[in-house]
Enzyme design. Structure first.
Site, PDB file in Angstrom:
ATOM      1  N   GLY A  96      32.571  13.531  10.314  1.00 32.73           N
ATOM      2  CA  GLY A  96      32.920  12.210  10.253  1.00 32.73           C
ATOM      3  C   GLY A  96      33.816  12.158   9.145  1.00 32.73           C
ATOM      4  O   GLY A  96      34.031  12.902   8.419  1.00 32.73           O
ATOM      5  N   GLY A  97      33.924  10.612   9.047  1.00 29.66           N
ATOM      6  CA  GLY A  97      34.886  10.326   7.656  1.00 29.66           C
ATOM      7  C   GLY A  97      34.149  10.810   6.419  1.00 29.66           C
ATOM      8  O   GLY A  97      34.953  11.069   5.298  1.00 29.66           O
ATOM      9  N   MET A  98      32.899  10.669   6.084  1.00 31.24           N
ATOM     10  CA  MET A  98      32.421  11.212   4.840  1.00 31.24           C
ATOM     11  C   MET A  98      32.181  12.636   4.782  1.00 31.24           C
ATOM     12  O   MET A  98      32.044  13.168   3.730  1.00 31.24           O
ATOM     13  CB  MET A  98      31.270  10.400   4.954  1.00 31.24           C
ATOM     14  N   GLY A  99      32.144  13.403   5.818  1.00 30.50           N
ATOM     15  CA  GLY A  99      31.869  14.746   5.786  1.00 30.50           C
ATOM     16  C   GLY A  99      31.241  15.645   7.070  1.00 30.50           C
ATOM     17  O   GLY A  99      31.553  15.084   8.259  1.00 30.50           O
TER      18      GLY A  99
ATOM     19  N   ASP B 117      27.986  -0.351   9.658  1.00 31.61           N
ATOM     20  CA  ASP B 117      28.630   0.273  10.836  1.00 31.61           C
ATOM     21  C   ASP B 117      27.599   0.382  12.138  1.00 31.61           C
ATOM     22  O   ASP B 117      27.472   1.473  13.000  1.00 31.61           O
ATOM     23  CB  ASP B 117      28.847   1.645  10.310  1.00 31.61           C
TER      24      ASP B 117
ATOM     25  N   LYS C 223      24.417  16.738   5.347  1.00 32.35           N
ATOM     26  CA  LYS C 223      25.614  15.962   5.416  1.00 32.35           C
ATOM     27  C   LYS C 223      26.414  16.646   4.021  1.00 32.35           C
ATOM     28  O   LYS C 223      25.865  16.241   2.977  1.00 32.35           O
ATOM     29  CB  LYS C 223      25.568  14.335   5.647  1.00 32.35           C
TER      30      LYS C 223
ATOM     31  N   VAL D   6      28.500  17.746   9.210  1.00 33.90           N
ATOM     32  CA  VAL D   6      26.870  17.534   9.292  1.00 33.90           C
ATOM     33  C   VAL D   6      26.354  18.712   9.906  1.00 33.90           C
ATOM     34  O   VAL D   6      27.112  19.211  11.055  1.00 33.90           O
ATOM     35  CB  VAL D   6      26.391  16.166  10.103  1.00 33.90           C
TER      36      VAL D   6
END
Length: 919
Positions: A40-43, A153, A60, A45
């Site tokens: 995802g946008g953060m990293g 979110d 993550k 998983v």
């Protein structure tokens, strides 16, 4: 803006267009990568195995861009600590934030099952299944919001349902702590964004589930989560995307301008849920549902009774008119709705006279504001709810700003109003005409007029008195002391005279909850026997003979119903038994009639003369949580399970915790908890009950109040569980509650209960003849005495000014006394550093601190507010403690916000109990 895909805590396998950094079989620190879960946008998983605890987790790995930004990492570390405190069964847990081989990563709970997004691929969900899922979602958000955390979110891909039906809300990874100020909608703060998240103009969130304020890039609060919750609820009911567009811009345009198509809701959708949806999906957040806890309450009501209530139908019917003509209906709607509801209730009560059929039994819930919920139950013989004899008024004990107060609800109205002059009230009961309410407050029996608002003291009682009824227009029956009998006093005031006395030889330990029987010749009441609140009996007392006898060996808080029944509580349910009013005898077997009622902690239900029932739903014992709280109010739960905790006390070395655990059997004992090992040890085993643990200064013994003989006594016991109990044993007529030892261990401060002087502060020498010495003994209440770390000062609370304030006096001196608090104060606790003399105390929900200067002269500073948050409060002593480094150990309990009402309940009672057994 990113689409549906979760960042991966869900464990869902998703195909991603980019190559993943780590391969299966590799290690990241101690964790072995087992499988790819997604990105995802953060990293990225991964599913990983933790060999140290032999469990699987989700890992993550943060993106390099994110991980290289020290400011962002520091901010996220701070927020991760907050999120780690969200210890809730419906929130996926964060286990840690770690670094290995230059990579920073989160260790998360691995949740198996399907997300709501996956479940909705086949269309709408069944309504009954969905309501259960959304109720758990609401519980998760409620727990987070109470701790100052919003999700930002919320979407179907971030809500997972395990194979066992347990909901887990996922991806709180970038939730923002409300206590750190408003959340600005900058691209860098986006919870779900594209990989190129530093590009200017990127909008926060997942587009179809954004709130209008989120789409506009404005600061967010918990009401943004409520909007997203409403969108998910709508989509799960209809199987249709509410705000869907070909692009993120199209979706956000729909959010700002499109109205939901309410006709798509399935016909079986309960009206309460339809109204809830409209309140969640109001664009103006000032008009939107303000608390997700209210959504949880509405869903619980819909699950319990899917049929529409009059309240709901009124709100739903008038909603379109209000939107079409806001200027007209904005002020008029509450008055119109109240009038219609009152007419509806009058019609329901008139029905028997216009129709030969039986009146209709009607159920509904009075939902209270989360800001003014029901007050926590203080002692077992206290009650919190009463209905007037004619059934048109409801009074309950609520909490307002951390203080108890009576609230009035006319059953024909929407609004609940506080009753002035009833602060700290307990055990309310109505006069025969329903125009007065009597209650107990700080050692007095009082009454308040619901018409003139006049509040009058009737007589003095002990501060822990409990239970009463208006015998007639002229006299009141009540329990002035929990360990004695029932007394009668003129309603206009005077000296009480006992009409019953506890029979100690028969094992009786107190008489409670008197209720008059028709004709005025007898009353029914509860006998509390020695051995705890699971040992109570329903008895009848004849005023003609002056004798009483047991009617039911198991039960409490009995009410007489005009149908010829006794209704009483036992083991979390209401039961009814046929009763012969002439012979004063039970004539048939008991029948269970209502489940899920709080009964052991007192008379938590009430029956009107005309046939209505009100009761508090819930568990027998409250689930309370032990939590650490820092000086800014940030909460971190202990590993201890949810139990009924009271009066936590840290050992002198800070490694052990002594507390009272109240059991389902009705008794209470002292337990010791090892903070390092999370291990419990039961110190006392007493079928009657032990209270108020206090450590000796050397940390080797715990002093406590123990109910053993004719009255509670002071005991102590070695922490290692030594066989002998000895030390300062004191036997007196009334109760004593230890509060503090002097640092040299030579004196114990305790609260003494006395019929004439109420609560007094006494000092008990540990050596010599051990004769108690008075310290603060007046006609007012003085309690919660605490020695300062240097042993020279004693702080305590007194209500001599009309409300509790904190005072300090020199130990061993009858000289000057200093008032420490300025606007009310209770529960004083000293900081554990005698070099920095600080005194903490509470003012409702506020935690206050005062710096104490003793040289060259005594000089307290102005009180300073540390934080304001709802935690359990103690009455006789502080219900919290403080560590050497200034952290607070406190008790947190989810407040109850619902009262159940059943109109024309007697019709159901006559059906449930066989007709041939009734009078």
């Amino acid at each position: 803006v990113a689409g549906e895909a979760s960042d991966g805590e869900s464990g869902a396998r998703t195909e991603w267009p980019r190559a993943m950094t780590l391969e299966t079989g590799t290690h990241l620190g101690p964790y072995e990568i087992v499988a790819v879960l997604g990105a995802g946008g953060m990293g990225e998983v991964y599913r990983a195995r933790d060999p140290r605890l032999d469990r699987e987790v989700a890992i993550k790995v943060l993106t390099d861009t994110f991980a290289r930004d020290p400011e962002r990492v520091a901010r996220f570390q701070r927020e991760a600590k907050v999120l780690a405190s969200l210890n809730h069964p419906n929130i996926a847990a964060i286990h840690g934030f770690e670094e290995s081989d230059g990579k920073r990563f989160l260790v998360l709970e691995l949740v198996e099952g399907d997300t709501l997004a996956e479940r909705m691929r086949g269309g709408a969900m069944p309504v009954d299944e969905l309501l259960a899922v959304c109720k758990q979602m609401a519980e998760a958000l409620e727990a987070a919001h109470e701790r100052g955390v919003i999700h930002r979110d919320l979407k179907p891909a971030n809500v997972k349902v395990t194979p066992d039906g347990v909901v887990k809300v996922l991806d709180f990874g970038l939730a923002k702590a409300l206590t750190e100020g408003p959340i600005e909608s900058a691209p860098a703060d986006s919870p779900t964004i594209t990989a190129d998240y530093t590009r200017p103009g990127v909008v926060l969130g997942t587009a179809p589930y954004m709130s209008p304020e989120q789409a506009r890039g404005r600061p967010l609060d918990k009401r943004s989560d409520i909007w997203s919750f409403g969108v998910i609820l709508y989509e799960c009911l209809t199987g249709k995307r509410l705000f869907h567009g070909e692009t993120a811009t199209d979706s956000m345009g729909a959010i700002m301008h499109k109205e939901p198509d309410w006709s798509l809701l399935p016909p079986e959708t309960p009206p309460t849920v339809q109204l809830l949806l409209r309140r969640c999906l109001t664009r103006n957040r000032k008009q939107r549902l303000q608390d997700i806890g209210d959504a949880r309450v509405e869903l619980e009501a819909a699950i319990a009774d899917p049929t529409s209530s009059f309240l709901t139908l009124v709100g739903t019917a008038l909603g379109p008119m209000r939107r079409a003509h806001p200027a007209i209906w904005g002020d008029a709607l509450p008055w119109v709705a109240s009038t219609l509801l009152a007419l509806g209730l009058l019609l329901a009560l008139w029905a028997p006279w216009r129709s030969p059929g039986s009146p209709r039994v009607t159920r509904f819930s009075v939902n209270l504001s989360s800001a003014e919920p029901l007050a926590s139950s203080v002692l077992p013989w206290h009650s919190r709810v009463a209905i007037s004899p004619e059934g048109r008024r409801l009074v309950y004990v609520g909490s307002r700003g951390g203080r108890r107060q009576l609230f009035l609800r006319e059953l024909g109205a929407f609004e609940t109003t506080p009753i002035a002059g009833t602060e700290d009230a307990l055990n309310p009961f109505f006069s025969p005409d329903g125009d007065w309410v009597a209650f107990f407050d700080g050692g007095k029996l009082k009454k308040v007029s619901l018409t003139t608002k006049a509040c009058v003291a009737v007589c003095d009682t002990l501060p822990v008195a409990g239970g009463g009824c208006w015998e007639s227009a002229d006299f009141i029956l009540f329990t002035p002391n929990p360990n004695t009998g029932i007394a009668r006093v003129s309603a206009d005031g005077g000296s009480p005279q006992f009409v019953t006395t506890s029979d100690v030889e028969k094992g009786e330990d107190g008489h409670h909850f008197p209720k008059m029987l028709p004709g005025g010749k007898a009353m029914i009441f509860t006998i509390r026997e020695r051995g705890g609140w699971d040992k109570t009996a329903v008895a009848v007392h004849s005023f003609e003979t002056g004798e009483h006898r047991v009617l039911l060996k198991q039960g409490n808080s009995a009410h007489y119903a005009s149908t010829g029944h006794l209704v009483y509580g036992w083991a979390g349910m209401l039961l009814a038994v046929p009763f012969d009013l002439e012979q004063l005898t039970v004539t048939g077997p008991p029948v269970q009639i209502v489940e899920g009622v709080i009964t052991r902690t007192g008379s938590e239900f009430s029956v009107s003369d005309e046939g209505s029932l009100v009761y508090l739903p819930g568990q027998e014992m409250a689930d309370r949580k032990l939590v650490w709280v820092d000086q800014k109010g940030l909460v971190e739960p202990l590993a201890a399970n949810l139990r009924s905790y009271y009066y936590p006390r840290l050992s002198p070395n800070g490694r052990l915790l002594a507390t009272i655990l109240h059991s389902d059997a009705g008794n209470s004992d002292v337990y010791v908890y090892e903070l390092d090992r999370s291990a419990w040890t039961r110190l006392t085993v007493n079928p009657d009950g032990d209270w108020n643990p206090v450590w000796t200064p050397d940390g080797e013994r715990i002093t406590y109040c123990s109910v053993r003989s004719t009255a509670p006594n002071l005991y102590w016991k070695p922490v290692d569980g030594g066989p002998a109990e000895g030390g300062p044993v004191l036997t007196r007529k009334y109760a004593q509650f230890p509060t503090s030892w002097s640092p040299d261990g030579k004196f114990l401060a305790f609260t003494d209960e006395h019929q004439e002087t109420k609560f007094d502060v006494m000092l008990l020498p540990a050596e010599g003849e051990r004769e108690p010495q008075p310290f603060a003994c007046t006609e007012h209440n003085e309690t919660a005495a605490m020695f300062s770390p240097d042993g020279r000062l004693i702080a305590y609370q007194s209500d001599e000014s009309g409300r509790y304030e904190i005072y300090i006096r020199h130990f061993g001196s009858q000289g000057r006394r200093w008032t420490i608090s300025t606007e009310g104060g209770t529960e004083p606790v000293w900081a554990r550093d005698e070099q920095k003399m600080k005194l903490y105390y509470r003012n409702g929900d506020k935690m206050m601190v005062v710096d104490i200067k003793t040289e060259p002269d005594f000089a307290p500073s102005q009180p300073k507010l540390l934080f304001e948050e709802r935690f359990n409060a103690g009455r006789l002593a502080a219900d919290y403690d403080v560590t050497a480094d200034g952290r607070f150990l406190m008790i947190q309990e989810t407040p109850s916000t619902q009262i159940h009402v059943v109109l024309n309940w007697f019709e159901e009672l006559k059906v449930n109990v066989p007709a041939e057994t009734t009078r």
